[in-house]
Design a protein around this motif. Sequence first.
Motif, PDB file in Angstrom:
ATOM      1  N   ARG A 273      21.244 -24.513  -0.986  1.00 16.68           N
ATOM      2  CA  ARG A 273      20.633 -23.201  -1.168  1.00 16.68           C
ATOM      3  C   ARG A 273      20.637 -22.852  -2.648  1.00 16.68           C
ATOM      4  O   ARG A 273      21.624 -23.072  -3.345  1.00 16.68           O
ATOM      5  N   ALA A 274      19.537 -22.293  -3.081  1.00 15.93           N
ATOM      6  CA  ALA A 274      19.416 -21.859  -4.471  1.00 15.93           C
ATOM      7  C   ALA A 274      18.978 -20.401  -4.467  1.00 15.93           C
ATOM      8  O   ALA A 274      18.000 -20.043  -3.821  1.00 15.93           O
ATOM      9  N   ALA A 275      19.711 -19.566  -5.161  1.00 17.40           N
ATOM     10  CA  ALA A 275      19.368 -18.146  -5.250  1.00 17.40           C
ATOM     11  C   ALA A 275      18.688 -17.875  -6.586  1.00 17.40           C
ATOM     12  O   ALA A 275      19.043 -18.446  -7.615  1.00 17.40           O
ATOM     13  N   TRP A 276      17.730 -16.987  -6.570  1.00 18.25           N
ATOM     14  CA  TRP A 276      16.983 -16.598  -7.762  1.00 18.25           C
ATOM     15  C   TRP A 276      17.858 -15.715  -8.637  1.00 18.25           C
ATOM     16  O   TRP A 276      18.474 -14.752  -8.173  1.00 18.25           O
ATOM     17  N   ASP A 277      17.924 -16.029  -9.930  1.00 18.56           N
ATOM     18  CA  ASP A 277      18.730 -15.243 -10.869  1.00 18.56           C
ATOM     19  C   ASP A 277      18.222 -13.812 -11.007  1.00 18.56           C
ATOM     20  O   ASP A 277      18.957 -12.936 -11.423  1.00 18.56           O
ATOM     21  N   GLY A 278      16.963 -13.583 -10.654  1.00 21.03           N
ATOM     22  CA  GLY A 278      16.390 -12.250 -10.792  1.00 21.03           C
ATOM     23  C   GLY A 278      16.970 -11.250  -9.821  1.00 21.03           C
ATOM     24  O   GLY A 278      16.779 -10.051  -9.968  1.00 21.03           O
ATOM     25  N   GLY A 279      17.680 -11.724  -8.799  1.00 28.40           N
ATOM     26  CA  GLY A 279      18.284 -10.812  -7.830  1.00 28.40           C
ATOM     27  C   GLY A 279      17.233 -10.133  -6.980  1.00 28.40           C
ATOM     28  O   GLY A 279      16.460 -10.785  -6.301  1.00 28.40           O
ATOM     29  N   ARG A 280      17.176  -8.828  -7.048  1.00 34.29           N
ATOM     30  CA  ARG A 280      16.198  -8.058  -6.279  1.00 34.29           C
ATOM     31  C   ARG A 280      14.979  -7.737  -7.139  1.00 34.29           C
ATOM     32  O   ARG A 280      15.096  -7.522  -8.329  1.00 34.29           O
ATOM     33  N   SER A 281      13.827  -7.697  -6.487  1.00 29.97           N
ATOM     34  CA  SER A 281      12.606  -7.284  -7.171  1.00 29.97           C
ATOM     35  C   SER A 281      11.920  -6.218  -6.327  1.00 29.97           C
ATOM     36  O   SER A 281      11.829  -6.343  -5.107  1.00 29.97           O
ATOM     37  N   PHE A 282      11.446  -5.182  -6.992  1.00 27.22           N
ATOM     38  CA  PHE A 282      10.705  -4.133  -6.306  1.00 27.22           C
ATOM     39  C   PHE A 282       9.206  -4.422  -6.339  1.00 27.22           C
ATOM     40  O   PHE A 282       8.415  -3.632  -5.850  1.00 27.22           O
ATOM     41  N   ASP A 283       8.822  -5.566  -6.908  1.00 26.88           N
ATOM     42  CA  ASP A 283       7.425  -5.971  -7.026  1.00 26.88           C
ATOM     43  C   ASP A 283       7.173  -7.145  -6.077  1.00 26.88           C
ATOM     44  O   ASP A 283       7.503  -8.288  -6.387  1.00 26.88           O
TER      45      ASP A 283
ATOM     46  N   GLY B  38       4.282 -14.566  -5.671  1.00 28.59           N
ATOM     47  CA  GLY B  38       3.817 -15.576  -6.629  1.00 28.59           C
ATOM     48  C   GLY B  38       4.839 -16.682  -6.809  1.00 28.59           C
ATOM     49  O   GLY B  38       4.483 -17.866  -6.875  1.00 28.59           O
ATOM     50  N   LEU B  39       6.112 -16.327  -6.864  1.00 29.71           N
ATOM     51  CA  LEU B  39       7.165 -17.338  -6.990  1.00 29.71           C
ATOM     52  C   LEU B  39       7.242 -18.205  -5.734  1.00 29.71           C
ATOM     53  O   LEU B  39       7.432 -19.426  -5.825  1.00 29.71           O
TER      54      LEU B  39
ATOM     55  N   LYS C 136      16.016   8.287  -1.545  1.00 26.68           N
ATOM     56  CA  LYS C 136      14.877   7.708  -0.832  1.00 26.68           C
ATOM     57  C   LYS C 136      14.931   6.194  -1.008  1.00 26.68           C
ATOM     58  O   LYS C 136      14.751   5.692  -2.119  1.00 26.68           O
ATOM     59  N   PRO C 137      15.209   5.442   0.054  1.00 31.82           N
ATOM     60  CA  PRO C 137      15.294   3.981  -0.088  1.00 31.82           C
ATOM     61  C   PRO C 137      13.933   3.385  -0.446  1.00 31.82           C
ATOM     62  O   PRO C 137      12.891   3.883  -0.027  1.00 31.82           O
ATOM     63  N   GLU C 138      13.971   2.335  -1.253  1.00 32.56           N
ATOM     64  CA  GLU C 138      12.764   1.613  -1.645  1.00 32.56           C
ATOM     65  C   GLU C 138      12.864   0.180  -1.149  1.00 32.56           C
ATOM     66  O   GLU C 138      13.930  -0.429  -1.236  1.00 32.56           O
ATOM     67  N   PRO C 139      11.766  -0.373  -0.655  1.00 30.63           N
ATOM     68  CA  PRO C 139      11.819  -1.781  -0.234  1.00 30.63           C
ATOM     69  C   PRO C 139      11.967  -2.691  -1.452  1.00 30.63           C
ATOM     70  O   PRO C 139      11.465  -2.394  -2.527  1.00 30.63           O
ATOM     71  N   TYR C 140      12.697  -3.784  -1.251  1.00 32.03           N
ATOM     72  CA  TYR C 140      12.861  -4.768  -2.320  1.00 32.03           C
ATOM     73  C   TYR C 140      12.824  -6.160  -1.688  1.00 32.03           C
ATOM     74  O   TYR C 140      12.969  -6.324  -0.487  1.00 32.03           O
ATOM     75  N   TRP C 141      12.616  -7.159  -2.541  1.00 31.60           N
ATOM     76  CA  TRP C 141      12.512  -8.539  -2.083  1.00 31.60           C
ATOM     77  C   TRP C 141      13.458  -9.408  -2.889  1.00 31.60           C
ATOM     78  O   TRP C 141      13.728  -9.148  -4.062  1.00 31.60           O
ATOM     79  N   THR C 142      13.975 -10.448  -2.233  1.00 31.00           N
ATOM     80  CA  THR C 142      14.802 -11.446  -2.899  1.00 31.00           C
ATOM     81  C   THR C 142      14.200 -12.808  -2.614  1.00 31.00           C
ATOM     82  O   THR C 142      13.401 -12.972  -1.690  1.00 31.00           O
ATOM     83  N   LEU C 143      14.575 -13.779  -3.399  1.00 31.93           N
ATOM     84  CA  LEU C 143      14.079 -15.141  -3.206  1.00 31.93           C
ATOM     85  C   LEU C 143      15.286 -16.043  -2.986  1.00 31.93           C
ATOM     86  O   LEU C 143      16.187 -16.109  -3.815  1.00 31.93           O
ATOM     87  N   ASP C 144      15.313 -16.702  -1.842  1.00 30.84           N
ATOM     88  CA  ASP C 144      16.406 -17.598  -1.478  1.00 30.84           C
ATOM     89  C   ASP C 144      15.771 -18.922  -1.091  1.00 30.84           C
ATOM     90  O   ASP C 144      15.058 -19.017  -0.104  1.00 30.84           O
ATOM     91  N   LEU C 145      16.023 -19.941  -1.882  1.00 28.07           N
ATOM     92  CA  LEU C 145      15.364 -21.230  -1.715  1.00 28.07           C
ATOM     93  C   LEU C 145      16.296 -22.216  -1.033  1.00 28.07           C
ATOM     94  O   LEU C 145      17.445 -22.373  -1.430  1.00 28.07           O
ATOM     95  N   GLY C 146      15.806 -22.867   0.006  1.00 29.58           N
ATOM     96  CA  GLY C 146      16.559 -23.925   0.668  1.00 29.58           C
ATOM     97  C   GLY C 146      15.954 -25.270   0.306  1.00 29.58           C
ATOM     98  O   GLY C 146      14.760 -25.480   0.445  1.00 29.58           O
ATOM     99  N   VAL C 147      16.785 -26.196  -0.174  1.00 24.19           N
ATOM    100  CA  VAL C 147      16.314 -27.517  -0.599  1.00 24.19           C
ATOM    101  C   VAL C 147      17.020 -28.568   0.234  1.00 24.19           C
ATOM    102  O   VAL C 147      18.245 -28.597   0.308  1.00 24.19           O
ATOM    103  N   MET C 148      16.236 -29.432   0.874  1.00 28.58           N
ATOM    104  CA  MET C 148      16.807 -30.505   1.683  1.00 28.58           C
ATOM    105  C   MET C 148      17.009 -31.721   0.792  1.00 28.58           C
ATOM    106  O   MET C 148      16.095 -32.169   0.113  1.00 28.58           O
TER     107      MET C 148
END
Length: 96
Positions: free
Chosen positions: A56-66, A72-73, A37-49
């Motif tokens: 581009r900066a990627a969050w070390d946390g990878g995927r979050s199910f929360d 909040g981030l 059963k697939p679960e939704p997850y979120w990632t954080l990908d930050l673009g800085v000009m």
Amino acid sequence: FQGRYGDLDSAVLSYGPCQTPTLGFCVERHLEIQTFKPEPYWTLDLGVMNAGSMCRAAWDGGRSFDRSKVDGLVTRCRDAAPAAFAEVAHVTTKDK
């Protein structure tokens, strides 16, 4: 095994000491895939000009199910004061 998959031709099946556990692993994995059963997850990908260039900066946390955690981030990033680079890490890899 025959009780669960009785429609298989028993002449084809082999019950050796290594084959039985291997077959068990294969059946277990097949059942895991069938009941997945697939679960939704979120990632954080930050673009800085910076000076007209997008970094581009990627969050070390990878995927979050929360989702609330990632929301909040995102809010903290949007509300943050302008920042400066503190450190730039560069990794050199060799071609194989």
